[in-house]
Write a protein that holds these residues in place. Structure first.
Motif, PDB file in Angstrom:
ATOM      1  N   TYR A  37       0.836  -1.199   0.000  1.00 22.31           N
ATOM      2  CA  TYR A  37       0.000   0.000   0.000  1.00 22.31           C
ATOM      3  C   TYR A  37       0.871   1.249   0.000  1.00 22.31           C
ATOM      4  O   TYR A  37       1.988   1.249   0.529  1.00 22.31           O
ATOM      5  CB  TYR A  37      -0.864   0.047   1.271  1.00 22.31           C
ATOM      6  CG  TYR A  37      -1.567  -1.235   1.629  1.00 22.31           C
ATOM      7  CD1 TYR A  37      -0.899  -2.240   2.316  1.00 22.31           C
ATOM      8  CD2 TYR A  37      -2.912  -1.438   1.300  1.00 22.31           C
ATOM      9  CE1 TYR A  37      -1.539  -3.417   2.656  1.00 22.31           C
ATOM     10  CE2 TYR A  37      -3.554  -2.610   1.643  1.00 22.31           C
ATOM     11  CZ  TYR A  37      -2.861  -3.601   2.322  1.00 22.31           C
ATOM     12  OH  TYR A  37      -3.496  -4.777   2.663  1.00 22.31           O
ATOM     13  N   TYR A  84       0.227   5.197   1.524  1.00 17.42           N
ATOM     14  CA  TYR A  84      -0.610   6.101   2.286  1.00 17.42           C
ATOM     15  C   TYR A  84       0.006   7.493   2.280  1.00 17.42           C
ATOM     16  O   TYR A  84       1.227   7.638   2.223  1.00 17.42           O
ATOM     17  CB  TYR A  84      -0.716   5.656   3.752  1.00 17.42           C
ATOM     18  CG  TYR A  84      -1.569   4.449   3.998  1.00 17.42           C
ATOM     19  CD1 TYR A  84      -1.016   3.164   3.962  1.00 17.42           C
ATOM     20  CD2 TYR A  84      -2.924   4.579   4.281  1.00 17.42           C
ATOM     21  CE1 TYR A  84      -1.802   2.049   4.196  1.00 17.42           C
ATOM     22  CE2 TYR A  84      -3.713   3.461   4.519  1.00 17.42           C
ATOM     23  CZ  TYR A  84      -3.143   2.215   4.474  1.00 17.42           C
ATOM     24  OH  TYR A  84      -3.924   1.113   4.716  1.00 17.42           O
ATOM     25  N   GLN A 106       0.035  10.894   4.721  1.00 15.04           N
ATOM     26  CA  GLN A 106      -0.336  11.471   6.025  1.00 15.04           C
ATOM     27  C   GLN A 106      -0.107  12.978   5.960  1.00 15.04           C
ATOM     28  O   GLN A 106       1.016  13.430   5.756  1.00 15.04           O
ATOM     29  CB  GLN A 106       0.476  10.858   7.166  1.00 15.04           C
ATOM     30  CG  GLN A 106      -0.012  11.324   8.536  1.00 15.04           C
ATOM     31  CD  GLN A 106       0.649  10.582   9.679  1.00 15.04           C
ATOM     32  OE1 GLN A 106       1.860  10.395   9.717  1.00 15.04           O
ATOM     33  NE2 GLN A 106      -0.163  10.163  10.654  1.00 15.04           N
ATOM     34  N   LEU A 154      -4.483   9.976   8.002  1.00 12.38           N
ATOM     35  CA  LEU A 154      -3.841   8.954   7.171  1.00 12.38           C
ATOM     36  C   LEU A 154      -4.838   8.468   6.128  1.00 12.38           C
ATOM     37  O   LEU A 154      -5.892   7.949   6.473  1.00 12.38           O
ATOM     38  CB  LEU A 154      -3.404   7.802   8.073  1.00 12.38           C
ATOM     39  CG  LEU A 154      -2.324   6.865   7.576  1.00 12.38           C
ATOM     40  CD1 LEU A 154      -1.008   7.600   7.437  1.00 12.38           C
ATOM     41  CD2 LEU A 154      -2.152   5.741   8.571  1.00 12.38           C
ATOM     42  N   ILE A 179      -5.448   6.226   2.480  1.00 12.05           N
ATOM     43  CA  ILE A 179      -4.899   5.270   1.530  1.00 12.05           C
ATOM     44  C   ILE A 179      -4.886   5.887   0.124  1.00 12.05           C
ATOM     45  O   ILE A 179      -5.793   6.613  -0.272  1.00 12.05           O
ATOM     46  CB  ILE A 179      -5.704   3.951   1.546  1.00 12.05           C
ATOM     47  CG1 ILE A 179      -4.966   2.860   0.782  1.00 12.05           C
ATOM     48  CG2 ILE A 179      -7.123   4.156   1.024  1.00 12.05           C
ATOM     49  CD1 ILE A 179      -5.502   1.469   1.046  1.00 12.05           C
ATOM     50  N   SER A 230      -3.490   0.367  -3.442  1.00  9.18           N
ATOM     51  CA  SER A 230      -3.224  -0.977  -2.953  1.00  9.18           C
ATOM     52  C   SER A 230      -2.828  -1.833  -4.132  1.00  9.18           C
ATOM     53  O   SER A 230      -3.439  -1.742  -5.204  1.00  9.18           O
ATOM     54  CB  SER A 230      -4.469  -1.604  -2.319  1.00  9.18           C
ATOM     55  OG  SER A 230      -4.813  -0.968  -1.142  1.00  9.18           O
ATOM     56  N   PHE A 276       3.746   6.950   3.449  1.00 11.86           N
ATOM     57  CA  PHE A 276       4.091   5.677   4.061  1.00 11.86           C
ATOM     58  C   PHE A 276       3.767   4.534   3.106  1.00 11.86           C
ATOM     59  O   PHE A 276       2.681   4.479   2.518  1.00 11.86           O
ATOM     60  CB  PHE A 276       3.292   5.443   5.352  1.00 11.86           C
ATOM     61  CG  PHE A 276       3.746   6.272   6.513  1.00 11.86           C
ATOM     62  CD1 PHE A 276       3.043   7.406   6.903  1.00 11.86           C
ATOM     63  CD2 PHE A 276       4.868   5.902   7.246  1.00 11.86           C
ATOM     64  CE1 PHE A 276       3.453   8.161   7.984  1.00 11.86           C
ATOM     65  CE2 PHE A 276       5.283   6.655   8.335  1.00 11.86           C
ATOM     66  CZ  PHE A 276       4.570   7.785   8.696  1.00 11.86           C
ATOM     67  N   SER A 287       0.839  -6.130   3.952  1.00 12.78           N
ATOM     68  CA  SER A 287       0.095  -7.066   4.785  1.00 12.78           C
ATOM     69  C   SER A 287      -0.233  -8.303   3.961  1.00 12.78           C
ATOM     70  O   SER A 287       0.016  -8.337   2.750  1.00 12.78           O
ATOM     71  CB  SER A 287      -1.196  -6.441   5.324  1.00 12.78           C
ATOM     72  OG  SER A 287      -2.182  -6.368   4.306  1.00 12.78           O
ATOM     73  N   GLU A 297      -3.428  -9.976   8.668  1.00 15.46           N
ATOM     74  CA  GLU A 297      -3.850  -8.796   7.919  1.00 15.46           C
ATOM     75  C   GLU A 297      -3.333  -7.499   8.496  1.00 15.46           C
ATOM     76  O   GLU A 297      -3.512  -6.446   7.893  1.00 15.46           O
ATOM     77  CB  GLU A 297      -5.376  -8.744   7.837  1.00 15.46           C
ATOM     78  CG  GLU A 297      -5.921  -9.647   6.756  1.00 15.46           C
ATOM     79  CD  GLU A 297      -7.427  -9.533   6.644  1.00 15.46           C
ATOM     80  OE1 GLU A 297      -7.973  -9.941   5.618  1.00 15.46           O
ATOM     81  OE2 GLU A 297      -8.053  -9.043   7.616  1.00 15.46           O
ATOM     82  N   THR A 298      -2.759  -7.554   9.680  1.00 17.03           N
ATOM     83  CA  THR A 298      -2.223  -6.319  10.234  1.00 17.03           C
ATOM     84  C   THR A 298      -1.155  -5.777   9.299  1.00 17.03           C
ATOM     85  O   THR A 298      -0.395  -6.529   8.685  1.00 17.03           O
ATOM     86  CB  THR A 298      -1.665  -6.546  11.642  1.00 17.03           C
ATOM     87  OG1 THR A 298      -1.447  -5.300  12.270  1.00 17.03           O
ATOM     88  CG2 THR A 298      -0.370  -7.337  11.620  1.00 17.03           C
ATOM     89  N   GLN A 299      -1.110  -4.476   9.182  1.00  9.90           N
ATOM     90  CA  GLN A 299      -0.174  -3.857   8.251  1.00  9.90           C
ATOM     91  C   GLN A 299       1.142  -3.521   8.937  1.00  9.90           C
ATOM     92  O   GLN A 299       1.159  -3.117  10.099  1.00  9.90           O
ATOM     93  CB  GLN A 299      -0.778  -2.579   7.682  1.00  9.90           C
ATOM     94  CG  GLN A 299      -1.984  -2.842   6.801  1.00  9.90           C
ATOM     95  CD  GLN A 299      -2.623  -1.554   6.357  1.00  9.90           C
ATOM     96  OE1 GLN A 299      -2.320  -0.999   5.317  1.00  9.90           O
ATOM     97  NE2 GLN A 299      -3.518  -1.058   7.166  1.00  9.90           N
ATOM     98  N   PHE A 359       4.330  -0.995   8.486  1.00 17.13           N
ATOM     99  CA  PHE A 359       4.600   0.270   7.823  1.00 17.13           C
ATOM    100  C   PHE A 359       6.097   0.524   7.687  1.00 17.13           C
ATOM    101  O   PHE A 359       6.882   0.166   8.571  1.00 17.13           O
ATOM    102  CB  PHE A 359       3.974   1.429   8.610  1.00 17.13           C
ATOM    103  CG  PHE A 359       2.491   1.532   8.425  1.00 17.13           C
ATOM    104  CD1 PHE A 359       1.631   0.723   9.148  1.00 17.13           C
ATOM    105  CD2 PHE A 359       1.952   2.423   7.509  1.00 17.13           C
ATOM    106  CE1 PHE A 359       0.260   0.797   8.971  1.00 17.13           C
ATOM    107  CE2 PHE A 359       0.578   2.519   7.320  1.00 17.13           C
ATOM    108  CZ  PHE A 359      -0.260   1.692   8.054  1.00 17.13           C
ATOM    109  N   GLY A 360       6.447   1.175   6.594  1.00 18.30           N
ATOM    110  CA  GLY A 360       7.801   1.661   6.425  1.00 18.30           C
ATOM    111  C   GLY A 360       8.034   2.896   7.287  1.00 18.30           C
ATOM    112  O   GLY A 360       7.099   3.407   7.915  1.00 18.30           O
ATOM    113  N   PRO A 361       9.247   3.415   7.309  1.00 25.75           N
ATOM    114  CA  PRO A 361       9.585   4.560   8.167  1.00 25.75           C
ATOM    115  C   PRO A 361       9.016   5.882   7.668  1.00 25.75           C
ATOM    116  O   PRO A 361       9.021   6.866   8.402  1.00 25.75           O
ATOM    117  CB  PRO A 361      11.115   4.583   8.123  1.00 25.75           C
ATOM    118  CG  PRO A 361      11.463   3.901   6.846  1.00 25.75           C
ATOM    119  CD  PRO A 361      10.411   2.874   6.605  1.00 25.75           C
TER     120      PRO A 361
END
Lengths: 110, 115
Positions: free
Chosen positions: B33, B35, B37, B43, B45, B48, B90, B94, B102-104, B106-108
């Motif tokens: 994904y 995102y 922010q 945040l 989306i 995907s 971001f 997942s 299914e929890t995502q 995230f990158g930094p």
């Protein structure tokens, strides 16, 4: 369209106090996720709630899910400064899509 | 070992320029994904991808073009940057469809500032 609302948006609390953050969503979902974001950092997973009535606890945080009420809560017990962060709930919508809540910025004062 | 990595972490550029952000995950996930922010921490989306195929495009301007060369990589190219593109972007991954995974992750994040 799915809306995910959190309240409060901002929360300033004293160390040692208890409080609850609420996450309401507007459409049917049988699962919900909580994330934490420290200032200037990325998001990390806190809890995965996969069914109605699910309750998960980690340290001073406890999350629950009521799918019938479309409500999840994140309860903070005896807050400490290290819990200061922004907390997000997220709800899956359809396929390959998550809608994030507005976020709750928590500040725990010493 | 970093699970989801992004480069660069910071990007400062002039309006009208073109820039790219790269993302890689080593978790073996099928779904990735992007995102955005904004300054209020909201945040949203953007895209995907599942198994390199675009699944979700959330009415993002076509100046934004994602590309997934393989399941482990998802890049974002932005043409003709505008002031309103300033945000933190971001990448996440997942395993959609596997309820326990299914929890995502995230990158930094990439902090983009358009001047």
């Amino acid at each position: 369209e799915l809306k995910v609302e959190q309240n409060p948006l901002f929360l300033s609390m004293q160390e040692g106090k208890n409080y609850t953050i609420y996450c309401n969503y507007s459409t049917t979902s049988d699962r919900l996720y909580w994330y934490r974001q420290d200032p200037g950092k990325s998001l990390e997973s806190l809890f995965v709630l996969l069914s109605n009535g699910a309750v998960k606890q980690e340290g001073r945080l406890m999350a629950s899910l009521d799918t019938k009420a479309r409500l999840s809560t994140l309860h903070i017990t005896a807050a400490v400064h290290d819990l200061s962060a922004t907390y997000f709930c997220a709800v899956p919508l359809g396929t390959y899509k998550y809608i994030f809540g507005t976020g709750t910025r928590l500040k725990v004062l010493a | 070992d970093t699970a989801v990595s992004q480069t660069p972490k910071y990007l400062v550029t002039q309006m009208g320029n073109d820039k790219s952000i790269k993302c890689e995950q080593n978790l073996g996930h099928d779904t990735m994904y992007w995102y955005k922010q904004d300054s209020k921490k909201f945040l949203k989306i953007m895209f995907s991808y599942n198994n390199k195929e675009l699944i979700i495009n959330e009415t993002v301007p076509n100046r934004f073009s994602p590309k997934s060369p393989d399941k482990a990589h998802l890049n974002l190219h932005i043409n003709s940057l505008e002031l309103g593109d300033s945000a933190v972007y971001f990448c996440a991954s997942s395993q959609w469809g596997d309820r326990g995974r299914e929890t995502q992750y995230f990158g930094p994040g990439t902090r983009l500032l358009v001047l």
